[in-house]
Design an enzyme around this catalytic site. Structure first.
Site, PDB file in Angstrom:
ATOM      1  CG  HIS A 148      -1.728   1.382   1.063  1.00 52.25           C
ATOM      2  ND1 HIS A 148      -2.613   1.728   0.080  1.00 52.25           N
ATOM      3  CD2 HIS A 148      -1.499   2.504   1.772  1.00 52.25           C
ATOM      4  CE1 HIS A 148      -2.931   3.007   0.210  1.00 52.25           C
ATOM      5  NE2 HIS A 148      -2.280   3.498   1.224  1.00 52.25           N
ATOM      6  NE  ARG A 189      -5.795  -7.168 -10.513  1.00 49.84           N
ATOM      7  CZ  ARG A 189      -4.980  -6.629  -9.601  1.00 49.84           C
ATOM      8  NH1 ARG A 189      -5.412  -6.393  -8.362  1.00 49.84           N
ATOM      9  NH2 ARG A 189      -3.741  -6.311  -9.900  1.00 49.84           N
ATOM     10  NE  ARG A 190      -2.607  -9.782 -10.723  1.00 49.66           N
ATOM     11  CZ  ARG A 190      -2.017  -9.789  -9.546  1.00 49.66           C
ATOM     12  NH1 ARG A 190      -2.439 -10.581  -8.599  1.00 49.66           N
ATOM     13  NH2 ARG A 190      -0.982  -9.009  -9.315  1.00 49.66           N
ATOM     14  CG  HIS A 192      -7.777   2.604  -8.238  1.00 53.13           C
ATOM     15  ND1 HIS A 192      -7.998   3.897  -7.815  1.00 53.13           N
ATOM     16  CD2 HIS A 192      -6.835   2.096  -7.387  1.00 53.13           C
ATOM     17  CE1 HIS A 192      -7.225   4.153  -6.768  1.00 53.13           C
ATOM     18  NE2 HIS A 192      -6.498   3.076  -6.491  1.00 53.13           N
ATOM     19  CG  PHE A 193      -3.426  -0.202 -10.590  1.00 52.63           C
ATOM     20  CD1 PHE A 193      -2.607  -0.423 -11.678  1.00 52.63           C
ATOM     21  CD2 PHE A 193      -4.058  -1.287  -9.995  1.00 52.63           C
ATOM     22  CE1 PHE A 193      -2.427  -1.698 -12.177  1.00 52.63           C
ATOM     23  CE2 PHE A 193      -3.886  -2.572 -10.486  1.00 52.63           C
ATOM     24  CZ  PHE A 193      -3.074  -2.778 -11.583  1.00 52.63           C
ATOM     25  CG  HIS A 194      -3.474   1.167 -15.844  1.00 54.51           C
ATOM     26  ND1 HIS A 194      -3.855   0.005 -15.228  1.00 54.51           N
ATOM     27  CD2 HIS A 194      -2.342   0.872 -16.530  1.00 54.51           C
ATOM     28  CE1 HIS A 194      -2.999  -0.956 -15.536  1.00 54.51           C
ATOM     29  NE2 HIS A 194      -2.065  -0.461 -16.318  1.00 54.51           N
ATOM     30  CE1 TYR A 243      -1.566   7.711  -1.143  1.00 55.91           C
ATOM     31  CE2 TYR A 243      -1.190   5.783   0.237  1.00 55.91           C
ATOM     32  CZ  TYR A 243      -2.058   6.635  -0.422  1.00 55.91           C
ATOM     33  OH  TYR A 243      -3.398   6.404  -0.389  1.00 55.91           O
TER      34      TYR A 243
HETATM   35 FE1  HAS Z   1      -5.233   2.755  -4.735  1.00 53.38          FE
HETATM   36  C1  HAS Z   1      -5.685  -0.674  -5.098  1.00 53.38           C
HETATM   37  C2  HAS Z   1      -7.476   2.776  -2.157  1.00 53.38           C
HETATM   38  C3  HAS Z   1      -4.637   6.117  -4.229  1.00 53.38           C
HETATM   39  C4  HAS Z   1      -2.444   2.530  -6.735  1.00 53.38           C
HETATM   40  N1  HAS Z   1      -4.267   1.232  -5.747  1.00 53.38           N
HETATM   41  C5  HAS Z   1      -4.617  -0.097  -5.781  1.00 53.38           C
HETATM   42  C6  HAS Z   1      -3.686  -0.837  -6.600  1.00 53.38           C
HETATM   43  C7  HAS Z   1      -2.741   0.065  -7.028  1.00 53.38           C
HETATM   44  C8  HAS Z   1      -3.127   1.364  -6.485  1.00 53.38           C
HETATM   45  C9  HAS Z   1      -1.530  -0.226  -7.871  1.00 53.38           C
HETATM   46  O1  HAS Z   1      -8.720   0.716  -0.270  1.00 53.38           O
HETATM   47  C10 HAS Z   1      -3.813  -2.312  -6.967  1.00 53.38           C
HETATM   48  C11 HAS Z   1      -2.820  -3.232  -6.379  1.00 53.38           C
HETATM   49  C12 HAS Z   1      -3.078  -4.636  -6.865  1.00 53.38           C
HETATM   50  O2  HAS Z   1      -2.442  -5.053  -7.862  1.00 53.38           O
HETATM   51  O3  HAS Z   1      -3.940  -5.318  -6.298  1.00 53.38           O
HETATM   52  N2  HAS Z   1      -5.966   4.184  -3.467  1.00 53.38           N
HETATM   53  C13 HAS Z   1      -6.898   3.991  -2.510  1.00 53.38           C
HETATM   54  C14 HAS Z   1      -7.210   5.265  -1.861  1.00 53.38           C
HETATM   55  C15 HAS Z   1      -6.397   6.209  -2.457  1.00 53.38           C
HETATM   56  C16 HAS Z   1      -5.618   5.512  -3.443  1.00 53.38           C
HETATM   57  C17 HAS Z   1      -8.198   5.512  -0.761  1.00 53.38           C
HETATM   58  N3  HAS Z   1      -3.846   4.078  -5.385  1.00 53.38           N
HETATM   59  C18 HAS Z   1      -3.767   5.406  -5.042  1.00 53.38           C
HETATM   60  C19 HAS Z   1      -2.601   5.997  -5.662  1.00 53.38           C
HETATM   61  C20 HAS Z   1      -1.979   4.987  -6.365  1.00 53.38           C
HETATM   62  C21 HAS Z   1      -2.771   3.790  -6.183  1.00 53.38           C
HETATM   63  C22 HAS Z   1      -2.200   7.447  -5.476  1.00 53.38           C
HETATM   64  C23 HAS Z   1      -0.741   5.015  -7.186  1.00 53.38           C
HETATM   65  C24 HAS Z   1      -0.008   6.080  -7.426  1.00 53.38           C
HETATM   66  N4  HAS Z   1      -6.383   1.340  -3.846  1.00 53.38           N
HETATM   67  C25 HAS Z   1      -7.182   1.545  -2.759  1.00 53.38           C
HETATM   68  C26 HAS Z   1      -7.733   0.258  -2.296  1.00 53.38           C
HETATM   69  C27 HAS Z   1      -7.213  -0.733  -3.146  1.00 53.38           C
HETATM   70  C28 HAS Z   1      -6.374  -0.022  -4.094  1.00 53.38           C
HETATM   71  C29 HAS Z   1      -8.637   0.017  -1.189  1.00 53.38           C
HETATM   72  C30 HAS Z   1      -7.486  -2.260  -3.097  1.00 53.38           C
HETATM   73  C31 HAS Z   1      -8.490  -2.618  -4.117  1.00 53.38           C
HETATM   74  C32 HAS Z   1      -8.690  -4.104  -4.209  1.00 53.38           C
HETATM   75  O4  HAS Z   1      -9.753  -4.582  -3.777  1.00 53.38           O
HETATM   76  O5  HAS Z   1      -7.808  -4.830  -4.695  1.00 53.38           O
HETATM   77  C33 HAS Z   1      -6.329   7.686  -2.066  1.00 53.38           C
HETATM   78  O6  HAS Z   1      -5.003   8.024  -1.707  1.00 53.38           O
HETATM   79  C34 HAS Z   1      -6.808   8.586  -3.148  1.00 53.38           C
HETATM   80  C35 HAS Z   1      -6.870  10.052  -2.702  1.00 53.38           C
HETATM   81  C36 HAS Z   1      -6.939  10.983  -3.885  1.00 53.38           C
HETATM   82  C37 HAS Z   1      -7.796  11.980  -4.043  1.00 53.38           C
HETATM   83  C38 HAS Z   1      -7.761  12.810  -5.308  1.00 53.38           C
HETATM   84  C39 HAS Z   1      -7.210  14.207  -5.096  1.00 53.38           C
HETATM   85  C40 HAS Z   1      -7.064  14.903  -6.411  1.00 53.38           C
HETATM   86  C41 HAS Z   1      -6.001  15.640  -6.802  1.00 53.38           C
HETATM   87  C42 HAS Z   1      -5.970  16.249  -8.177  1.00 53.38           C
HETATM   88  C43 HAS Z   1      -6.435  17.677  -8.131  1.00 53.38           C
HETATM   89  C44 HAS Z   1      -6.649  18.254  -9.482  1.00 53.38           C
HETATM   90  C45 HAS Z   1      -6.359  19.527  -9.810  1.00 53.38           C
HETATM   91  C46 HAS Z   1      -6.711  20.052 -11.142  1.00 53.38           C
HETATM   92  C47 HAS Z   1      -5.708  20.474  -8.855  1.00 53.38           C
HETATM   93  C48 HAS Z   1      -8.809  12.313  -3.005  1.00 53.38           C
HETATM   94  C49 HAS Z   1      -4.845  15.893  -5.887  1.00 53.38           C
HETATM   95  C50 HAS Z   1      -7.774  21.098 -10.919  1.00 53.38           C
HETATM   96  C51 HAS Z   1      -8.445  21.486 -12.161  1.00 53.38           C
HETATM   97  C52 HAS Z   1      -9.797  21.590 -12.282  1.00 53.38           C
HETATM   98  C53 HAS Z   1     -10.401  22.140 -13.518  1.00 53.38           C
HETATM   99  C54 HAS Z   1     -10.732  21.137 -11.211  1.00 53.38           C
HETATM  100  C1  HEM Z   2      -1.872  -4.314 -15.490  1.00 55.52           C
HETATM  101  C2  HEM Z   2      -2.647  -2.084 -19.746  1.00 55.52           C
HETATM  102  C3  HEM Z   2       0.720   1.242 -18.622  1.00 55.52           C
HETATM  103  C4  HEM Z   2       1.217  -0.772 -14.238  1.00 55.52           C
HETATM  104  C5  HEM Z   2      -2.431  -3.937 -16.696  1.00 55.52           C
HETATM  105  C6  HEM Z   2      -3.621  -4.511 -17.277  1.00 55.52           C
HETATM  106  C7  HEM Z   2      -3.831  -3.904 -18.472  1.00 55.52           C
HETATM  107  C8  HEM Z   2      -2.799  -2.925 -18.646  1.00 55.52           C
HETATM  108  C9  HEM Z   2      -4.966  -4.184 -19.455  1.00 55.52           C
HETATM  109  C10 HEM Z   2      -4.500  -5.552 -16.605  1.00 55.52           C
HETATM  110  C11 HEM Z   2      -4.138  -6.919 -16.971  1.00 55.52           C
HETATM  111  C12 HEM Z   2      -4.902  -7.950 -16.179  1.00 55.52           C
HETATM  112  O1  HEM Z   2      -5.368  -7.687 -15.067  1.00 55.52           O
HETATM  113  O2  HEM Z   2      -5.038  -9.066 -16.709  1.00 55.52           O
HETATM  114  C13 HEM Z   2      -1.758  -1.022 -19.829  1.00 55.52           C
HETATM  115  C14 HEM Z   2      -1.611  -0.162 -20.982  1.00 55.52           C
HETATM  116  C15 HEM Z   2      -0.660   0.748 -20.679  1.00 55.52           C
HETATM  117  C16 HEM Z   2      -0.214   0.486 -19.322  1.00 55.52           C
HETATM  118  C17 HEM Z   2      -2.410  -0.277 -22.267  1.00 55.52           C
HETATM  119  C18 HEM Z   2      -0.155   1.853 -21.557  1.00 55.52           C
HETATM  120  C19 HEM Z   2       0.984   1.813 -22.132  1.00 55.52           C
HETATM  121  C20 HEM Z   2       1.064   1.042 -17.305  1.00 55.52           C
HETATM  122  C21 HEM Z   2       1.876   1.944 -16.519  1.00 55.52           C
HETATM  123  C22 HEM Z   2       1.998   1.383 -15.278  1.00 55.52           C
HETATM  124  C23 HEM Z   2       1.274   0.119 -15.295  1.00 55.52           C
HETATM  125  C24 HEM Z   2       2.452   3.254 -17.010  1.00 55.52           C
HETATM  126  C25 HEM Z   2       2.724   1.875 -14.060  1.00 55.52           C
HETATM  127  C26 HEM Z   2       3.610   2.823 -14.040  1.00 55.52           C
HETATM  128  C27 HEM Z   2       0.492  -1.948 -14.240  1.00 55.52           C
HETATM  129  C28 HEM Z   2       0.474  -2.880 -13.135  1.00 55.52           C
HETATM  130  C29 HEM Z   2      -0.402  -3.915 -13.496  1.00 55.52           C
HETATM  131  C30 HEM Z   2      -0.917  -3.577 -14.815  1.00 55.52           C
HETATM  132  C31 HEM Z   2       1.245  -2.767 -11.815  1.00 55.52           C
HETATM  133  C32 HEM Z   2      -0.805  -5.125 -12.666  1.00 55.52           C
HETATM  134  C33 HEM Z   2      -0.047  -6.338 -13.048  1.00 55.52           C
HETATM  135  C34 HEM Z   2      -0.555  -7.516 -12.274  1.00 55.52           C
HETATM  136  O3  HEM Z   2      -1.776  -7.701 -12.148  1.00 55.52           O
HETATM  137  O4  HEM Z   2       0.306  -8.268 -11.765  1.00 55.52           O
HETATM  138  N1  HEM Z   2      -1.945  -2.963 -17.540  1.00 55.52           N
HETATM  139  N2  HEM Z   2      -0.896  -0.613 -18.855  1.00 55.52           N
HETATM  140  N3  HEM Z   2       0.715  -0.041 -16.531  1.00 55.52           N
HETATM  141  N4  HEM Z   2      -0.344  -2.391 -15.232  1.00 55.52           N
HETATM  142 FE1  HEM Z   2      -0.596  -1.504 -17.040  1.00 55.52          FE
HETATM  143 CU    CU Z   3      -3.764   0.590  -0.894  1.00 55.29          CU
END
Ligand code: HAS
Ligand code: HEM
Ligand code: CU
Length: 582
Positions: free
Chosen positions: A236, A450-451, A387-389, A240
């Site tokens: 997790h 997924r996967r 979500h994570f893309h 960050y």
């Molecule tokens: Fe997540 C699963 C909950 C943030 C990455 N997350 C994942 C996985 C990845 C990942 C890789 O609670 C899957 C791992 C796997 O393979 O199984 N995530 C959260 C929560 C947040 C969150 C509560 N995640 C991230 C970030 C990631 C990331 C950041 C990567 C960089 N996530 C989960 C949970 C799972 C999860 C569960 C498990 C799901 C499952 O069942 O497997 C929070 O930190 C998010 C807070 C963010 C905000 C948005 C603030 C917006 C901003 C932009 C402002 C825009 C501006 C432009 C200023 C509240 C800062 C303004 C312009 C205008 C015109 C308006």
């Molecule tokens: C998994 C597409 C770029 C990180 C996946 C999956 C897809 C995908 C379809 C899901 C596969 C599955 O669950 O069976 C793409 C495409 C990309 C891209 C089209 C554009 C070029 C990225 C980037 C990151 C990323 C930039 C991170 C920096 C991951 C990770 C997984 C994943 C961590 C999970 C692998 C796993 O389940 O073990 N991607 N992706 N991907 N992608 Fe990407």
């Molecule tokens: Cu998490």
């Protein structure tokens, strides 16, 4: 423009090349390795998107990729660990060192590079020889070769090495400017590394105590649930570790690139301190559907997960206001005029602002994931990769691309190959990921797992099982194809800019103006040449200087969260043998 800054400052910007050249070269090496990893990963990604769209390219790829899962492992590992770690371990040393005007410990920094590079080579061997298709989470009892786990161990150890470099930089700076508050970029970088040091413990214990001995044949069995829990202790907060470096750029660089200022320095510090505290205890929200720990803790985890969203909401407002401030200075009027008035033609700015836009949806989806009941609907469906893309795959990755558009000319003195193509890459990435992620979230709500190598199914079965999600899966495939174009555009610019001899005639904003906004310090040896030292510092910023205390508190909170989760697992040992399924 450069002419507007005082002479003393310019002198520090145009410092003698021999002093800074090693730092520049090392930074460039980190960027090149990181982005080379992403190049391979991003070429494979669209194949996975096509898989969901029903197109099975894998039979044709058999000489290189033997299965979908081999490709998926390479994709996840190279993108999520190697790309992000190299970029981050480069930036979080280079930027603070430049901000403070001090030379970092180059031996340690090169050691960090060397350990991660060697680890990467070992991982590549293990993944490309098809022995270790264990996916990016390497959950046992799926079993890979020892090269995989040993390589991963080296990569994690290497990624921790910026911490001592930063502690040393800050201590040297504090000795020269006693009583002053740590400059912002250094503060943000150090907080990130402190967070990562506490986070790394889980994966290191898993690798050293469980996985390495098992893969080396020293032990026969492994406890999968303990391994998963240790993994998510790191897995997790790692999100960050991907996000905070992007925030360093949003807070430290972007607000100046757009011709404005960061509207609140203490809020930036508060964000990082809160991320340090809240990232750690919530890892098991990835295990809501795992058996064996108390429902009370699942409820507490939901509450804690909502807390970790808070600093990002603070960021949304602080950065949002900084954008508006700059937009209004540039003459933007009305409700959204400030937004369109931003310097959209600058590819570095466009990439970062587009990254932010997608993160609004990524964050909202995260809050759904973190809510225990809703998690039951989306867990293990394509919703989660959706979500994570748009978090790591865009908020972080597209920001890093944006930083690179600014940094390549800064490091090499050469122009970007083409600003228009860079701009196109940013927009294509944004459009491709938006369509892709919409499709993935939507298909997930239809229950598409997924996967899953679903394109391998006979057509009639694919249509019978996934027919309802057909349109959503079509969007996934289209998004993937657009992302291929984005990747080609980006790497044409990236590699082309490394090769070009054309000098940078339109220099990006100079370093000290970007990162050392308020003041700038002399290089090693000289007296600091500050414009004005920060005399008026908020009480909040002063309170947040106590990083040792905050870290100790976080360690305590993490222990408090994990003891009750581990307790039942340690009393009910499971012993699994390894599986090699693909
Ligand atoms: Fe997540 C699963 C909950 C943030 C990455 N997350 C994942 C996985 C990845 C990942 C890789 O609670 C899957 C791992 C796997 O393979 O199984 N995530 C959260 C929560 C947040 C969150 C509560 N995640 C991230 C970030 C990631 C990331 C950041 C990567 C960089 N996530 C989960 C949970 C799972 C999860 C569960 C498990 C799901 C499952 O069942 O497997 C929070 O930190 C998010 C807070 C963010 C905000 C948005 C603030 C917006 C901003 C932009 C402002 C825009 C501006 C432009 C200023 C509240 C800062 C303004 C312009 C205008 C015109 C308006
Ligand atoms: C998994 C597409 C770029 C990180 C996946 C999956 C897809 C995908 C379809 C899901 C596969 C599955 O669950 O069976 C793409 C495409 C990309 C891209 C089209 C554009 C070029 C990225 C980037 C990151 C990323 C930039 C991170 C920096 C991951 C990770 C997984 C994943 C961590 C999970 C692998 C796993 O389940 O073990 N991607 N992706 N991907 N992608 Fe990407
Ligand atoms: Cu998490």
């Amino acid at each position: 423009s450069a002419t507007a800054i005082p002479g003393a400052l310019l002198a520090s910007v145009a410092a003698p090349a021999d002093v800074l050249a090693p730092q520049r070269r090392t930074m460039l090496a980190f960027l090149v390795w990181g982005f080379s990893a992403l190049m391979i990963g991003a070429m494979i990604g669209p194949l996975q998107a096509l898989n969901y769209g029903g197109v099975n390219a894998y039979p044709a790829l058999a000489p290189i990729l033997k299965s979908y899962y081999q490709g998926l492992t390479i994709h996840g590992v190279l993108n999520a660990y190697i790309f992000t770690f190299f970029v981050t371990c480069g930036l979080l040393v280079y930027l603070p060192a430049r901000e403070l005007g001090l030379a970092p410990n180059m031996a340690l920094w090169r050691g960090c590079f060397g350990a991660m590079a060697l680890g990467t080579l070992m991982l590549l061997v293990a993944m490309f020889d098809n022995s270790s298709s264990v996916l990016w989470t390497f959950y046992p009892p799926l079993k890979g070769s020892a090269w995989f786990y040993l390589g991963m161990t080296l990569v994690v150890l290497g990624s921790l090495m910026p911490l001592p470099i930063l502690l040393d930089l800050r201590a040297r700076w504090k000795a020269r400017r006693p009583g002053e508050v740590t400059p912002l970029v250094t503060y943000m970088s150090l907080t990130t590394m402190l967070m990562w040091a506490l986070a790394g413990g889980g994966a290191l214990i898993e690798l050293i105590v469980q996985l390495n001995p098992w893969a080396l044949g020293l032990t026969d069995t492994i406890d999968p649930i303990v391994a998963r829990t240790l993994f998510w202790w790191t897995g997790h907060p790692i999100v960050y570790f991907w996000l905070m470096p992007a925030y360093v750029s949003w807070y430290g660089l972007l607000s100046k690139q757009i011709g404005g200022k960061l509207v609140s320095d203490p809020m930036a510090r508060l964000t990082f301190a809160l991320l340090l505290v809240f990232s750690l205890p919530v890892g098991s929200h990835h295990q809501f559907t795992d058996p064996g720990f108390s429902p009370v803790w699942r409820g507490i985890l939901t509450a804690l997960t909502l807390s970790v969203a808070l600093p990002s909401l603070v960021t949304a407002f602080t950065i949002g206001l900084s954008l508006e401030y700059a937009g209004r200075l540039r003459g933007g009027l009305g409700w959204l005029g400030w937004f369109t008035a931003l310097p959209w033609r600058d590819p570095s700015v466009a990439a970062q602002v587009l990254a932010m836009l997608t993160f609004i949806f990524g964050g909202a989806g995260g809050i759904v994931n973190g809510s225990w009941e809703l998690n039951n609907i989306v867990h293990n469906t394509t919703w989660v990769p959706g979500h994570f893309h748009i978090t790591v795959g865009t908020a972080s990755a597209l920001t890093f691309m944006g930083v690179t558009f600014w940094m390549l000319p800064h490091l090499t003195g050469r122009a970007l190959l083409s600003r228009r193509l860079a701009l196109a890459a940013a927009w294509l990435w944004f459009a491709g990921m938006s369509i892709f992620a919409l499709g993935m979230h939507w298909a997930g709500l239809h229950g598409v797992p997924r996967r899953a190598w679903i394109s391998m199914l006979p057509r009639s079965v694919y249509e019978r099982v996934y027919g309802d999600a057909y349109f959503a899966l079509f969007l996934v495939a289209i998004g993937g194809c657009i992302l291929w174009l984005a990747t080609i555009a980006f790497y044409t610019v990236f590699l082309g800019s490394l090769g070009t001899r054309r000098l940078d005639r339109r220099p990006a904003i100079p370093f000290a103006q970007a990162f050392g906004g308020r003041e700038s310090y002399a290089l090693d040896g000289g007296e600091p040449v500050g414009i004005v030292a920060n005399q008026e510092v908020s009480k909040l910023a002063r309170a947040l200087e106590h990083l040792g205390l905050i870290t100790a508190f976080t360690a305590f909170a993490t222990a408090a969260a994990y003891v009750p989760i581990f307790w039942p697992f340690l009393r009910n040992v499971t012993a699994a043998r390894g599986w090699v399924v693909w």
